[in-house]
Design an enzyme around this catalytic site. Sequence first.
Site, PDB file in Angstrom:
ATOM      1  N   LYS A 142       0.817  -1.215   0.000  1.00 56.34           N
ATOM      2  CA  LYS A 142       0.000   0.000   0.000  1.00 56.34           C
ATOM      3  C   LYS A 142       0.853   1.268   0.000  1.00 56.34           C
ATOM      4  CE  LYS A 142      -3.910  -2.212   0.032  1.00 56.34           C
ATOM      5  NZ  LYS A 142      -4.747  -2.217  -1.182  1.00 56.34           N
TER       6      LYS A 142
ATOM      7  N   SER B 190      -2.884 -11.966   5.100  1.00 59.08           N
ATOM      8  CA  SER B 190      -3.049 -11.939   3.637  1.00 59.08           C
ATOM      9  C   SER B 190      -1.869 -12.609   2.938  1.00 59.08           C
ATOM     10  CB  SER B 190      -3.228 -10.509   3.139  1.00 59.08           C
ATOM     11  OG  SER B 190      -2.145  -9.690   3.528  1.00 59.08           O
TER      12      SER B 190
END
Length: 431
Positions: free
Chosen positions: A119, A371
């Site tokens: 991100k 994740s």
Amino acid sequence: MPDQAHFYVLGAFLLGVTLTVAWENRHWRHETLNGTPNKAWGKSRKRRAHIRQKESQGLLDKAIESVESLEEEKDDIREGIEGCIGNTPLIKIKSLSDATGCEILAKAEFLNGAGNSPKDRVALSIIQMAEERGLLIPHSGDTIYEGTVGSTGISLAAICQARGYKAHICMPNDMAVEKSDLLLKLGAEVERVRPAPIVDQDQFVNLASRRAIEHTTNANKPGRGLFADQFETEANWRAHYSGTGPEIYGQTGGHLDAFVSGAGTGGTLSGVALYLKPKLPNLKVVLADPPGSGLYNRVKFGVMFNNKEKEGTRRRHQVDTIIEGIGINRVTHNFDVGRELIDDAIRVTDDQAIGMAKWLVENDGIFVGSSSAVNCVAATKLAKQLGPGHRIVTLLCDSGARHLSKFWASTEPVGGAEGDISLDAILESRS
């Protein structure tokens, strides 16, 4: 190379050349003083000595050029924390590769230097795009608002501090508490709100959008509010199209058979697929999807038909899961832009993710979050399907330190514990 080392190398080379030339001259003088070489032999000898001197001078010139080049390139200084984003290493996960006969490679995105996740790329892209459009002015009170389960908010908070903005993050209150704690330490304002579907106006993404409008329309508040809108903004998938995709292609030399990734916003999967597929038409792009997400059904069957996964049917999360950061029950713009390039989807359970996370620590010393564990389960399952000899690339998104209170709290003790299960048993876990 340190400055002194440069001079040592150059000095040693110069000394070697000088001694060689001196020896040649002395040998020539010794032979001419102690003998009477014939004229032809003398000319030949002189010619050879001249050639050697030219060769030595050529080597000397090359050495000087090489050292000067090193001097010019010795500085490797990044421009702020933003300069530490991207160009993350691609590593071979040895245990999974050995077990499957495939080369399973992972892009170490947790080594991005601002928020320590992929991100970082998205947050920087969002801010740069807004700056180019004149929507943000440093040190003016301008504030970026975002709804996130953690990683995007952490990346935005760090980069905002570096570039003179404020960050206001809205997130569900059932996320791991260390994420909101870290956001606060990075100077962000944090609103933890109850989990809700996107149809609820107080859902965390909708709330962030509303907070940005409230800021901009409040005459008593300095600066403006900007909604980052990570799920829909073009800056998301483009960050991976221009960064992650080209890096993977370059690091593999263009030799890979599959790319596997989970999807939250969908930007990573779409951006990488959009870059790689035109170059590698036979590449398999595979979604890794956790419980409660409708994207698996969307890829496999074209619709999100499971009533339990239909957005808006419940006032909380559709299915309980401890996996954070990926999985969603609507098709975002960032997912949709690359959806036609996704070839398959693999479902991963909580137990499989937990087992994989523990396996990676015990066998590879890799400590990652939920994740990343989902990605590695899916990559390993795909390797079993494809058979030995294939090369598969996936992502290690963030460190397990960000998941201690929730995901990692569910794991058994790590390291030599009795009753450790095999990799096959992990992959077959159903709950």
